[in-house]
Design a protein around this motif. Structure first.
Motif, PDB file in Angstrom:
ATOM      1  N   ALA A  92      -6.101   5.234 -14.347  1.00 40.19           N
ATOM      2  CA  ALA A  92      -7.233   5.998 -13.842  1.00 40.19           C
ATOM      3  C   ALA A  92      -7.155   6.172 -12.329  1.00 40.19           C
ATOM      4  O   ALA A  92      -7.461   7.248 -11.792  1.00 40.19           O
ATOM      5  N   ASP A  93      -6.717   5.128 -11.619  1.00 39.23           N
ATOM      6  CA  ASP A  93      -6.693   5.148 -10.161  1.00 39.23           C
ATOM      7  C   ASP A  93      -5.581   6.051  -9.622  1.00 39.23           C
ATOM      8  O   ASP A  93      -5.783   6.797  -8.661  1.00 39.23           O
ATOM      9  N   LEU A  94      -4.380   5.984 -10.226  1.00 40.14           N
ATOM     10  CA  LEU A  94      -3.230   6.731  -9.713  1.00 40.14           C
ATOM     11  C   LEU A  94      -2.925   7.997 -10.512  1.00 40.14           C
ATOM     12  O   LEU A  94      -1.973   8.714 -10.200  1.00 40.14           O
ATOM     13  N   GLY A  95      -3.729   8.272 -11.530  1.00 40.19           N
ATOM     14  CA  GLY A  95      -3.564   9.496 -12.306  1.00 40.19           C
ATOM     15  C   GLY A  95      -2.262   9.563 -13.091  1.00 40.19           C
ATOM     16  O   GLY A  95      -1.573  10.590 -13.101  1.00 40.19           O
ATOM     17  N   LEU A  96      -1.926   8.487 -13.790  1.00 40.56           N
ATOM     18  CA  LEU A  96      -0.673   8.456 -14.540  1.00 40.56           C
ATOM     19  C   LEU A  96      -0.764   9.280 -15.822  1.00 40.56           C
ATOM     20  O   LEU A  96      -1.814   9.346 -16.468  1.00 40.56           O
ATOM     21  N   THR A  97       0.347   9.888 -16.194  1.00 40.83           N
ATOM     22  CA  THR A  97       0.494  10.516 -17.504  1.00 40.83           C
ATOM     23  C   THR A  97       1.212   9.533 -18.427  1.00 40.83           C
ATOM     24  O   THR A  97       1.632   8.453 -17.999  1.00 40.83           O
ATOM     25  N   ALA A  98       1.373   9.901 -19.704  1.00 43.24           N
ATOM     26  CA  ALA A  98       2.095   9.024 -20.629  1.00 43.24           C
ATOM     27  C   ALA A  98       3.519   8.774 -20.129  1.00 43.24           C
ATOM     28  O   ALA A  98       4.044   7.663 -20.214  1.00 43.24           O
ATOM     29  N   PHE A  99       4.139   9.819 -19.563  1.00 39.83           N
ATOM     30  CA  PHE A  99       5.513   9.653 -19.075  1.00 39.83           C
ATOM     31  C   PHE A  99       5.564   8.759 -17.836  1.00 39.83           C
ATOM     32  O   PHE A  99       6.401   7.851 -17.755  1.00 39.83           O
ATOM     33  N   THR A 100       4.676   9.007 -16.857  1.00 38.94           N
ATOM     34  CA  THR A 100       4.730   8.197 -15.634  1.00 38.94           C
ATOM     35  C   THR A 100       4.278   6.759 -15.893  1.00 38.94           C
ATOM     36  O   THR A 100       4.715   5.844 -15.197  1.00 38.94           O
ATOM     37  N   GLU A 101       3.432   6.538 -16.904  1.00 34.53           N
ATOM     38  CA  GLU A 101       3.139   5.162 -17.343  1.00 34.53           C
ATOM     39  C   GLU A 101       4.432   4.467 -17.753  1.00 34.53           C
ATOM     40  O   GLU A 101       4.706   3.328 -17.350  1.00 34.53           O
ATOM     41  N   GLY A 102       5.222   5.157 -18.571  1.00 35.41           N
ATOM     42  CA  GLY A 102       6.477   4.589 -19.023  1.00 35.41           C
ATOM     43  C   GLY A 102       7.425   4.315 -17.869  1.00 35.41           C
ATOM     44  O   GLY A 102       8.127   3.293 -17.858  1.00 35.41           O
ATOM     45  N   VAL A 103       7.456   5.216 -16.871  1.00 36.42           N
ATOM     46  CA  VAL A 103       8.328   5.018 -15.715  1.00 36.42           C
ATOM     47  C   VAL A 103       7.906   3.777 -14.931  1.00 36.42           C
ATOM     48  O   VAL A 103       8.735   2.930 -14.564  1.00 36.42           O
ATOM     49  N   VAL A 104       6.595   3.645 -14.661  1.00 33.44           N
ATOM     50  CA  VAL A 104       6.091   2.512 -13.882  1.00 33.44           C
ATOM     51  C   VAL A 104       6.392   1.195 -14.593  1.00 33.44           C
ATOM     52  O   VAL A 104       6.830   0.214 -13.966  1.00 33.44           O
ATOM     53  N   VAL A 105       6.166   1.158 -15.907  1.00 34.66           N
ATOM     54  CA  VAL A 105       6.390  -0.081 -16.658  1.00 34.66           C
ATOM     55  C   VAL A 105       7.881  -0.380 -16.786  1.00 34.66           C
ATOM     56  O   VAL A 105       8.340  -1.491 -16.530  1.00 34.66           O
ATOM     57  N   SER A 106       8.671   0.623 -17.155  1.00 40.08           N
ATOM     58  CA  SER A 106      10.084   0.379 -17.454  1.00 40.08           C
ATOM     59  C   SER A 106      10.923   0.160 -16.206  1.00 40.08           C
ATOM     60  O   SER A 106      12.008  -0.425 -16.294  1.00 40.08           O
ATOM     61  N   ASN A 107      10.463   0.610 -15.045  1.00 37.64           N
ATOM     62  CA  ASN A 107      11.261   0.414 -13.835  1.00 37.64           C
ATOM     63  C   ASN A 107      11.521  -1.061 -13.553  1.00 37.64           C
ATOM     64  O   ASN A 107      12.574  -1.429 -13.033  1.00 37.64           O
ATOM     65  N   LEU A 108      10.557  -1.925 -13.872  1.00 35.76           N
ATOM     66  CA  LEU A 108      10.777  -3.352 -13.699  1.00 35.76           C
ATOM     67  C   LEU A 108      11.929  -3.813 -14.584  1.00 35.76           C
ATOM     68  O   LEU A 108      12.771  -4.612 -14.159  1.00 35.76           O
ATOM     69  N   VAL A 109      12.003  -3.285 -15.793  1.00 39.24           N
ATOM     70  CA  VAL A 109      13.026  -3.732 -16.730  1.00 39.24           C
ATOM     71  C   VAL A 109      14.392  -3.160 -16.358  1.00 39.24           C
ATOM     72  O   VAL A 109      15.414  -3.847 -16.471  1.00 39.24           O
ATOM     73  N   PHE A 110      14.442  -1.901 -15.888  1.00 41.79           N
ATOM     74  CA  PHE A 110      15.705  -1.363 -15.381  1.00 41.79           C
ATOM     75  C   PHE A 110      16.190  -2.215 -14.202  1.00 41.79           C
ATOM     76  O   PHE A 110      17.375  -2.536 -14.095  1.00 41.79           O
ATOM     77  N   GLY A 111      15.258  -2.576 -13.317  1.00 43.73           N
ATOM     78  CA  GLY A 111      15.617  -3.445 -12.197  1.00 43.73           C
ATOM     79  C   GLY A 111      16.141  -4.784 -12.665  1.00 43.73           C
ATOM     80  O   GLY A 111      17.091  -5.331 -12.094  1.00 43.73           O
ATOM     81  N   ALA A 112      15.535  -5.323 -13.729  1.00 40.79           N
ATOM     82  CA  ALA A 112      15.963  -6.624 -14.246  1.00 40.79           C
ATOM     83  C   ALA A 112      17.385  -6.580 -14.787  1.00 40.79           C
ATOM     84  O   ALA A 112      18.138  -7.549 -14.670  1.00 40.79           O
ATOM     85  N   ALA A 113      17.774  -5.447 -15.399  1.00 36.99           N
ATOM     86  CA  ALA A 113      19.136  -5.325 -15.923  1.00 36.99           C
ATOM     87  C   ALA A 113      20.154  -5.477 -14.800  1.00 36.99           C
ATOM     88  O   ALA A 113      21.151  -6.193 -14.930  1.00 36.99           O
ATOM     89  N   PHE A 114      19.899  -4.801 -13.682  1.00 37.77           N
ATOM     90  CA  PHE A 114      20.818  -4.903 -12.543  1.00 37.77           C
ATOM     91  C   PHE A 114      20.638  -6.238 -11.815  1.00 37.77           C
ATOM     92  O   PHE A 114      21.612  -6.808 -11.303  1.00 37.77           O
ATOM     93  N   GLY A 115      19.399  -6.750 -11.781  1.00 40.26           N
ATOM     94  CA  GLY A 115      19.157  -8.041 -11.133  1.00 40.26           C
ATOM     95  C   GLY A 115      19.890  -9.173 -11.815  1.00 40.26           C
ATOM     96  O   GLY A 115      20.354 -10.106 -11.152  1.00 40.26           O
ATOM     97  N   ALA A 116      20.019  -9.099 -13.145  1.00 43.32           N
ATOM     98  CA  ALA A 116      20.734 -10.149 -13.876  1.00 43.32           C
ATOM     99  C   ALA A 116      22.210 -10.173 -13.484  1.00 43.32           C
ATOM    100  O   ALA A 116      22.799 -11.236 -13.299  1.00 43.32           O
ATOM    101  N   MET A 117      22.816  -8.983 -13.338  1.00 44.18           N
ATOM    102  CA  MET A 117      24.225  -8.923 -12.942  1.00 44.18           C
ATOM    103  C   MET A 117      24.418  -9.366 -11.495  1.00 44.18           C
ATOM    104  O   MET A 117      25.285 -10.185 -11.181  1.00 44.18           O
ATOM    105  N   ILE A 118      23.585  -8.829 -10.596  1.00 44.16           N
ATOM    106  CA  ILE A 118      23.713  -9.165  -9.177  1.00 44.16           C
ATOM    107  C   ILE A 118      23.370 -10.635  -8.955  1.00 44.16           C
ATOM    108  O   ILE A 118      24.054 -11.343  -8.206  1.00 44.16           O
ATOM    109  N   GLY A 119      22.302 -11.104  -9.623  1.00 35.80           N
ATOM    110  CA  GLY A 119      21.863 -12.487  -9.441  1.00 35.80           C
ATOM    111  C   GLY A 119      22.916 -13.485  -9.870  1.00 35.80           C
ATOM    112  O   GLY A 119      23.123 -14.500  -9.204  1.00 35.80           O
ATOM    113  N   GLY A 120      23.595 -13.186 -10.984  1.00 36.28           N
ATOM    114  CA  GLY A 120      24.645 -14.094 -11.439  1.00 36.28           C
ATOM    115  C   GLY A 120      25.789 -14.181 -10.444  1.00 36.28           C
ATOM    116  O   GLY A 120      26.302 -15.271 -10.160  1.00 36.28           O
ATOM    117  N   ALA A 121      26.188 -13.023  -9.870  1.00 40.34           N
ATOM    118  CA  ALA A 121      27.281 -13.023  -8.897  1.00 40.34           C
ATOM    119  C   ALA A 121      26.890 -13.763  -7.621  1.00 40.34           C
ATOM    120  O   ALA A 121      27.675 -14.550  -7.074  1.00 40.34           O
TER     121      ALA A 121
END
Length: 472
Positions: A55-84
């Protein structure tokens, strides 16, 4: 009365007798698993924050998915970088750095003026989540005595689901007390900065991993660390074991891209990646991320949905507690097949309830009960089992590479579910979405029955010989 000396344990080391060092190890495990708590809270907090945030930022169904999933996309790369980074600079150093990234990501999310900036800082937060998922279990495993390693390492899994449960409860409290306040979602997200500060301060006082120190040739420091968390006799005896494990670790990193040219290695890695996809396409994280919205769509009011969603967190904790108590008593494949049979059944029941029942409170409650039973079944079986099988199924030479690929695929599948769930539900409805999860569950059962090996009570050598014979 004569006192007999404790007999050596089955692994040839003096027994891990209780004492002040045991309390020290307990304190270490509490502090470092704040990383798991942050993992759980940061993945779960968006669940209750999404409605006021939308309601505050005016998200659509798609941008909701982007906001939520970006953390998980980051985690995929964070797992590889973090291990190294963990291998290069040390486990403790990496966790301290991750606590700072947790703080930066959290504060960036809280202060975001629009969804684009929020998505960016959710990605940064994901780097910390993924890095913690790769580093914290390794640190615990390398610091724990061998006979307690399993119970200590699995504390991180318990802290992850506890963090998600805490996020659901805190969201419900904040929403029901200050729900009419503008920007209340920012307060929900801000709470995560407290365990991040606790992790940072606590890690400053904790030692480095003795195995990593030995790998760097710093034997005196490694012995000093072991002396903090073992008896003096055990610490001395264990140095030889740490040297052996360090050698195994170096051997595990000898595999490279050339090994992918071997047919049985490729197939084994594909099975590991397939397990990660099967785990995530149960849709468990669609409930962990969007449970409040799901229950709202099912018929609960906004206040009731956020309270009812705490049951998902509670039964997630109960489920993993039950699962960990029986995981070493049942064959892996049997338990995994049983888990997918249960989750597929509850997917089917959710879909049929949404499709066939008339609108009203009865329909909402039926969907809630079946979703909660799905979460319980998932966390009691598939959730911990996939991680355990991945840790057991790969021969030593390819383990680092194979687990890295499998976990990356798992996180990417998680991100795709997180990104796609809101628009899919909007386009197809709850019923068809969960019937789709059920159909994928049938495919997962066929895949596991055909391809996944039994790893319980089998050595790495036995598994390797089996795969060489079957697929060479």
């Amino acid at each position: 009365m004569t006192r007999t000396s404790p007999s050596p344990t089955s692994h040839g080391l003096p027994p891990d007798a209780p004492g002040p060092h045991s309390r020290r190890l307990g304190l270490v495990s509490v502090i470092v698993t704040f990383g798991g708590l942050l993992f759980g809270y940061d993945t779960g907090v968006v669940n209750g924050a999404l409605e006021p945030l939308t309601a505050d930022l005016g998200l659509t169904a798609f941008t909701e998915g982007v906001v939520v999933s970006n953390l998980v996309f980051g985690a995929a790369f964070g797992a590889m970088i973090g291990g190294a980074l963990s291998d290069r600079y040390g486990r403790r150093h990496n966790i301290i750095m991750l606590s700072l990234v947790f703080m930066l990501g959290t504060l960036g999310c809280v202060l975001s003026p629009n969804w684009q900036v929020l998505a960016l800082f959710r990605f940064i937060l994901g780097l910390a989540v993924g890095g913690a998922s790769a580093t914290v279990p390794v640190y615990l495993a390398e610091l724990a005595p061998v006979e307690r390693r399993g119970s200590i390492v699995t504390r991180n899994e318990v802290m992850i689901v506890s963090g998600q449960f805490a996020a659901f409860v805190i969201n419900a409290l904040i929403f029901n007390i200050w729900g009419e306040t503008d920007g209340i979602w920012r307060l929900m997200l801000l709470v995560a900065v407290l365990p991040a500060i606790g992790l940072f301060i606590g890690m400053l006082r904790l030692p480095e991993s003795p195995r990593w120190l030995v790998a760097q040739g710093r034997d005196d420091e490694a012995l000093a660390v072991l002396s903090q968390v073992r008896t003096a006799e055990r610490a001395q005896a264990e140095m030889a074991e740490v040297h052996r494990l360090a050698e195994e670790e170096r051997a595990a990193k000898t595999a490279g891209a050339v090994d992918l040219g071997v047919r049985w290695v490729r197939l084994l890695i594909l099975i590991g990646a397939g397990l990660g996809i099967c785990q995530q396409f149960t849709g468990i994280n669609s409930v962990m991320y969007y449970g409040t919205q799901l229950l709202g769509d099912a018929g609960f009011s906004g206040d009731s949905a956020i309270i009812a969603n705490t049951l998902n967190g509670a039964f997630s904790v109960i489920g993993i507690t039950v699962g960990l108590s029986v995981i070493n008593k049942i064959k892996r494949r049997t338990m995994l097949l049983g888990g997918f049979a249960l989750t597929t059944t509850f997917h089917l029941l959710v879909g049929l309830s949404a499709m066939l029942m008339p609108e009203g409170s009865a329909k909402a409650w039926f969907i809630l009960v079946f979703v909660v039973l799905f979460v319980f079944s998932m966390q009691a079986t598939i959730g911990p089992l996939v991680w355990l099988i991945l840790s057991e199924m790969f021969p030593l030479k390819i383990r680092s590479m194979a687990i890295g690929i499998s976990i990356f695929v798992l996180w990417m599948a998680n991100a795709l579910v997180a990104l796609g769930f809101p628009p899919v539900v909007k386009a197809m409805g709850i019923s068809n979405t969960f019937l789709g999860f059920a159909a994928f569950g049938v495919l997962a059962l066929a895949f596991i029955g055909k391809c996944v090996p039994e790893t319980k009570d089998r050595s790495l050598e036995e598994l390797e010989d089996d795969f060489r014979a079957r697929y060479s």
